[in-house]
Motif scaffolding. Structure first.
Motif, PDB file in Angstrom:
ATOM      1  N   CYS A 221      -3.281   6.258 -12.959  1.00 56.87           N
ATOM      2  CA  CYS A 221      -3.854   5.519 -14.081  1.00 56.87           C
ATOM      3  C   CYS A 221      -5.087   4.777 -13.591  1.00 56.87           C
ATOM      4  O   CYS A 221      -5.383   4.760 -12.399  1.00 56.87           O
ATOM      5  N   ASN A 222      -5.795   4.155 -14.524  1.00 53.89           N
ATOM      6  CA  ASN A 222      -6.835   3.205 -14.135  1.00 53.89           C
ATOM      7  C   ASN A 222      -6.175   1.949 -13.592  1.00 53.89           C
ATOM      8  O   ASN A 222      -6.431   1.525 -12.467  1.00 53.89           O
ATOM      9  N   VAL A 223      -5.296   1.348 -14.385  1.00 56.57           N
ATOM     10  CA  VAL A 223      -4.513   0.204 -13.919  1.00 56.57           C
ATOM     11  C   VAL A 223      -3.167   0.242 -14.626  1.00 56.57           C
ATOM     12  O   VAL A 223      -3.079   0.409 -15.846  1.00 56.57           O
ATOM     13  N   CYS A 224      -2.096   0.131 -13.856  1.00 60.61           N
ATOM     14  CA  CYS A 224      -0.737   0.138 -14.368  1.00 60.61           C
ATOM     15  C   CYS A 224       0.158  -0.323 -13.235  1.00 60.61           C
ATOM     16  O   CYS A 224      -0.297  -0.520 -12.105  1.00 60.61           O
ATOM     17  N   ASP A 225       1.433  -0.490 -13.508  1.00 59.13           N
ATOM     18  CA  ASP A 225       2.398  -0.861 -12.479  1.00 59.13           C
ATOM     19  C   ASP A 225       3.454   0.240 -12.409  1.00 59.13           C
ATOM     20  O   ASP A 225       4.551   0.105 -12.972  1.00 59.13           O
ATOM     21  N   PRO A 226       3.137   1.347 -11.723  1.00 57.64           N
ATOM     22  CA  PRO A 226       3.993   2.531 -11.800  1.00 57.64           C
ATOM     23  C   PRO A 226       5.204   2.500 -10.892  1.00 57.64           C
ATOM     24  O   PRO A 226       6.104   3.332 -11.033  1.00 57.64           O
ATOM     25  N   GLY A 227       5.250   1.569  -9.932  1.00 61.85           N
ATOM     26  CA  GLY A 227       6.360   1.529  -8.998  1.00 61.85           C
ATOM     27  C   GLY A 227       6.212   2.546  -7.884  1.00 61.85           C
ATOM     28  O   GLY A 227       5.345   3.422  -7.905  1.00 61.85           O
ATOM     29  N   ASP A 228       7.083   2.444  -6.895  1.00 63.92           N
ATOM     30  CA  ASP A 228       7.043   3.353  -5.753  1.00 63.92           C
ATOM     31  C   ASP A 228       7.314   4.793  -6.190  1.00 63.92           C
ATOM     32  O   ASP A 228       8.073   5.019  -7.129  1.00 63.92           O
ATOM     33  N   PRO A 229       6.670   5.778  -5.521  1.00 62.58           N
ATOM     34  CA  PRO A 229       5.804   5.645  -4.344  1.00 62.58           C
ATOM     35  C   PRO A 229       4.320   5.574  -4.680  1.00 62.58           C
ATOM     36  O   PRO A 229       3.486   5.750  -3.793  1.00 62.58           O
ATOM     37  N   TYR A 230       3.987   5.316  -5.968  1.00 59.23           N
ATOM     38  CA  TYR A 230       2.582   5.323  -6.368  1.00 59.23           C
ATOM     39  C   TYR A 230       1.838   4.121  -5.781  1.00 59.23           C
ATOM     40  O   TYR A 230       2.432   3.126  -5.385  1.00 59.23           O
ATOM     41  N   ALA A 231       0.483   4.263  -5.772  1.00 59.59           N
ATOM     42  CA  ALA A 231      -0.402   3.208  -5.259  1.00 59.59           C
ATOM     43  C   ALA A 231       0.012   2.808  -3.845  1.00 59.59           C
ATOM     44  O   ALA A 231       0.198   1.630  -3.530  1.00 59.59           O
ATOM     45  N   SER A 232       0.144   3.819  -2.985  1.00 60.72           N
ATOM     46  CA  SER A 232       0.625   3.553  -1.631  1.00 60.72           C
ATOM     47  C   SER A 232      -0.026   4.504  -0.635  1.00 60.72           C
ATOM     48  O   SER A 232      -0.679   5.485  -1.006  1.00 60.72           O
ATOM     49  N   ILE A 233       0.163   4.190   0.635  1.00 61.32           N
ATOM     50  CA  ILE A 233      -0.097   5.126   1.724  1.00 61.32           C
ATOM     51  C   ILE A 233       1.250   5.404   2.373  1.00 61.32           C
ATOM     52  O   ILE A 233       1.948   4.476   2.799  1.00 61.32           O
ATOM     53  N   THR A 234       1.636   6.661   2.401  1.00 62.69           N
ATOM     54  CA  THR A 234       2.906   7.041   3.000  1.00 62.69           C
ATOM     55  C   THR A 234       2.662   7.730   4.340  1.00 62.69           C
ATOM     56  O   THR A 234       1.524   8.079   4.678  1.00 62.69           O
TER      57      THR A 234
ATOM     58  N   VAL B 259      -2.256  -0.054  -3.046  1.00 59.13           N
ATOM     59  CA  VAL B 259      -3.490   0.692  -2.741  1.00 59.13           C
ATOM     60  C   VAL B 259      -3.769   1.618  -3.932  1.00 59.13           C
ATOM     61  O   VAL B 259      -3.088   2.628  -4.107  1.00 59.13           O
ATOM     62  N   ARG B 260      -4.765   1.280  -4.738  1.00 63.00           N
ATOM     63  CA  ARG B 260      -4.983   2.016  -5.979  1.00 63.00           C
ATOM     64  C   ARG B 260      -5.296   3.485  -5.733  1.00 63.00           C
ATOM     65  O   ARG B 260      -4.679   4.374  -6.305  1.00 63.00           O
ATOM     66  N   ASN B 261      -6.290   3.759  -4.870  1.00 63.18           N
ATOM     67  CA  ASN B 261      -6.675   5.148  -4.633  1.00 63.18           C
ATOM     68  C   ASN B 261      -7.557   5.219  -3.398  1.00 63.18           C
ATOM     69  O   ASN B 261      -8.763   5.004  -3.481  1.00 63.18           O
ATOM     70  N   THR B 262      -6.956   5.496  -2.254  1.00 65.43           N
ATOM     71  CA  THR B 262      -7.743   5.680  -1.043  1.00 65.43           C
ATOM     72  C   THR B 262      -7.954   7.163  -0.800  1.00 65.43           C
ATOM     73  O   THR B 262      -7.025   7.965  -0.888  1.00 65.43           O
ATOM     74  N   VAL B 263      -9.208   7.524  -0.506  1.00 61.34           N
ATOM     75  CA  VAL B 263      -9.563   8.907  -0.221  1.00 61.34           C
ATOM     76  C   VAL B 263     -10.276   8.956   1.131  1.00 61.34           C
ATOM     77  O   VAL B 263     -11.155   9.780   1.375  1.00 61.34           O
ATOM     78  N   GLY B 264      -9.908   8.027   2.015  1.00 56.81           N
ATOM     79  CA  GLY B 264     -10.489   8.031   3.343  1.00 56.81           C
ATOM     80  C   GLY B 264      -9.911   6.934   4.208  1.00 56.81           C
ATOM     81  O   GLY B 264      -9.801   5.780   3.766  1.00 56.81           O
ATOM     82  N   PHE B 265      -9.508   7.288   5.434  1.00 59.32           N
ATOM     83  CA  PHE B 265      -9.040   6.276   6.371  1.00 59.32           C
ATOM     84  C   PHE B 265      -9.198   6.781   7.801  1.00 59.32           C
ATOM     85  O   PHE B 265      -9.388   7.971   8.056  1.00 59.32           O
TER      86      PHE B 265
ATOM     87  N   PHE C 231      -2.986  -4.164  -5.712  1.00 58.38           N
ATOM     88  CA  PHE C 231      -2.959  -3.422  -6.970  1.00 58.38           C
ATOM     89  C   PHE C 231      -1.541  -3.393  -7.530  1.00 58.38           C
ATOM     90  O   PHE C 231      -0.592  -3.161  -6.798  1.00 58.38           O
ATOM     91  N   PRO C 232      -1.363  -3.577  -8.869  1.00 60.08           N
ATOM     92  CA  PRO C 232      -2.374  -3.780  -9.911  1.00 60.08           C
ATOM     93  C   PRO C 232      -2.629  -5.242 -10.243  1.00 60.08           C
ATOM     94  O   PRO C 232      -3.304  -5.541 -11.234  1.00 60.08           O
ATOM     95  N   PHE C 233      -2.092  -6.158  -9.446  1.00 61.46           N
ATOM     96  CA  PHE C 233      -2.121  -7.570  -9.802  1.00 61.46           C
ATOM     97  C   PHE C 233      -3.453  -8.234  -9.466  1.00 61.46           C
ATOM     98  O   PHE C 233      -3.903  -9.147 -10.170  1.00 61.46           O
ATOM     99  N   CYS C 234      -4.064  -7.775  -8.389  1.00 60.39           N
ATOM    100  CA  CYS C 234      -5.257  -8.441  -7.893  1.00 60.39           C
ATOM    101  C   CYS C 234      -6.192  -7.411  -7.274  1.00 60.39           C
ATOM    102  O   CYS C 234      -5.741  -6.492  -6.571  1.00 60.39           O
TER     103      CYS C 234
END
Length: 385
Positions: free
Chosen positions: A169-182, A198-204, A244-247
């Motif tokens: 989503c753009n902003v939502c509270d989807p719960g695990d495992p979304y918005a994460s690095i696994t 972590v909303r959307n990382t495409v590099g680390f 994310f998504p709180f701050c």
């Protein structure tokens, strides 16, 4: 604070003519003379005719693997004659009809490819570029949502494969495992969440001295042109939450921010430009660039898509002092002229000779940035006369 080097006026009309006449991904007649770099650096086209070129990974025999998104394939390119460019016959295609195979990683002779819901492995790949083997399915139960479903993957110093799962989503509270690095073992076992919020990382990448994970994160949309910034984050240990998504980089979300305060979360190490779409990043571990670049981070900024005045479409550099990020500045720009962009950087990769590769999914190309001057004589941060 962004440090910006002087920029000449780019003829937007000429760029528009180029963009309208050159098919996306053609890689032909790219106007790389428009790219501005610090003194002593030069850029060349390393590989062309790679439609949708995105994430980069280096094999043990010098092969560069290039993921794509909607193109559904992975490229393997190898500069066999060492002339600094990929010639005819040095481009190979691995797989077809893959599901957003953005992420590529290499370990122990095998190529790992991330689809939306699966991780595949191609064994002994550099010996079989002409006839790639059938892939082994390493993991096939990742979420199937396609919004932010394309993935960047890489192996960490701990030998585990790190795989982000973006917010659907753009902003939502989807719960695990979304918005994460696994992360998981190379065979797909021992799957666990390493970082949340972590909303959307495409590099680390991992700091070469401390082995700490650093990553870019794309901020949410529709809070205005200038908020929130994209982020450069540091995760020295597992279990941190990045907001994310709180701050969003210290800015409370207007919907979700009332339930949890920004003080509960790990702050960014550096605020990047707003909506620049900061994607691939690498610590500069080479020795060919001047000393001031060594140990800093190069970031590919794909460019904004909904900002009134476009921003990004460039490669930026974050300088370090005493292990901390201190300055954020433009390193390479010129893919954007006015409101017209002929290219969009996606990822960066430091090569064994110290050159920096940059992928571009709009132009369908990979560029090579090298340094010709004397590292001992040039201060890249000095003001130009």
């Amino acid at each position: 604070m962004m440090k910006k080097k002087p920029k000449g006026l780019l003829p937007a009309l000429l760029l528009a003519v180029f963009f309208l006449n050159a098919p996306s991904g053609s890689g032909q007649d790219l106007p790389i003379d428009l790219i501005e770099l610090p003194p002593g650096f030069e850029i060349t086209v390393y590989a062309r005719d790679l439609p949708g070129a995105r994430s980069l990974a280096l094999g043990s025999e010098g092969t560069v693997f290039v993921g794509t998104r909607s193109e559904g394939r992975v490229y393997a390119i190898r500069d066999g004659d060492g002339n600094g460019r990929i010639d005819a016959g040095e481009i190979f295609v691995i797989g077809s009809g893959l599901d957003l195979p953005n992420g590529v990683a290499f370990r122990d002779g095998s190529l790992y490819v991330a689809e939306v819901s699966r991780i595949l492995r191609y064994d002994a790949i550099e010996s079989h570029l002409d006839e790639p083997p059938d892939p082994v399915v390493v993991k096939d139960d990742l979420p199937s949502q396609r919004s932010h479903g394309w993935k960047f993957i890489a192996f960490g110093p701990d030998g585990k494969l790190y795989v982000p799962i973006g917010a659907p989503c753009n902003v939502c509270d989807p719960g695990d495992p979304y918005a994460s690095i696994t992360r998981m073992d190379p065979d797909g076992s021992n799957f666990e969440i390493f970082a949340r919020g972590v909303r959307n990382t495409v590099g680390f990448d991992w700091h070469p001295d401390t082995a700490e994970l650093w990553f870019t994160d794309n901020g949410r949309d529709w809070l205005g042109d200038d908020e929130p910034p994209d982020e450069l984050n540091r995760a020295p240990v597992a279990g941190l939450h990045f907001g994310f998504p709180f701050c969003h980089a210290g800015i409370p979300d207007p919907v979700f921010g009332g339930s949890r305060g920004c003080g509960e979360f790990t702050d960014p190490e550096m605020n990047l430009g707003p909506h620049v779409a900061a994607l691939g990043m690498r610590f500069y571990s080479g020795a060919a660039f001047p000393p001031a670049y060594r140990g800093g981070i190069f970031i590919a900024e794909h460019g904004s898509w909904n900002r009134a005045d476009p921003i990004g479409y460039r490669v930026t550099f974050v300088r370090f002092e005493d292990g901390r990020a201190t300055d954020y500045e433009i390193f390479a720009e010129g893919w954007l002229g006015g409101r017209v962009a002929w290219g969009r950087p996606v990822d960066v990769l430091v090569m064994p000779d110290g050159a920096l590769l940059v992928s571009d999914d709009r132009a369908g190309a990979v560029y090579r940035i090298s340094y010709r001057g004397s590292p001992g004589r040039l201060d890249p941060y000095a003001e130009e006369p």
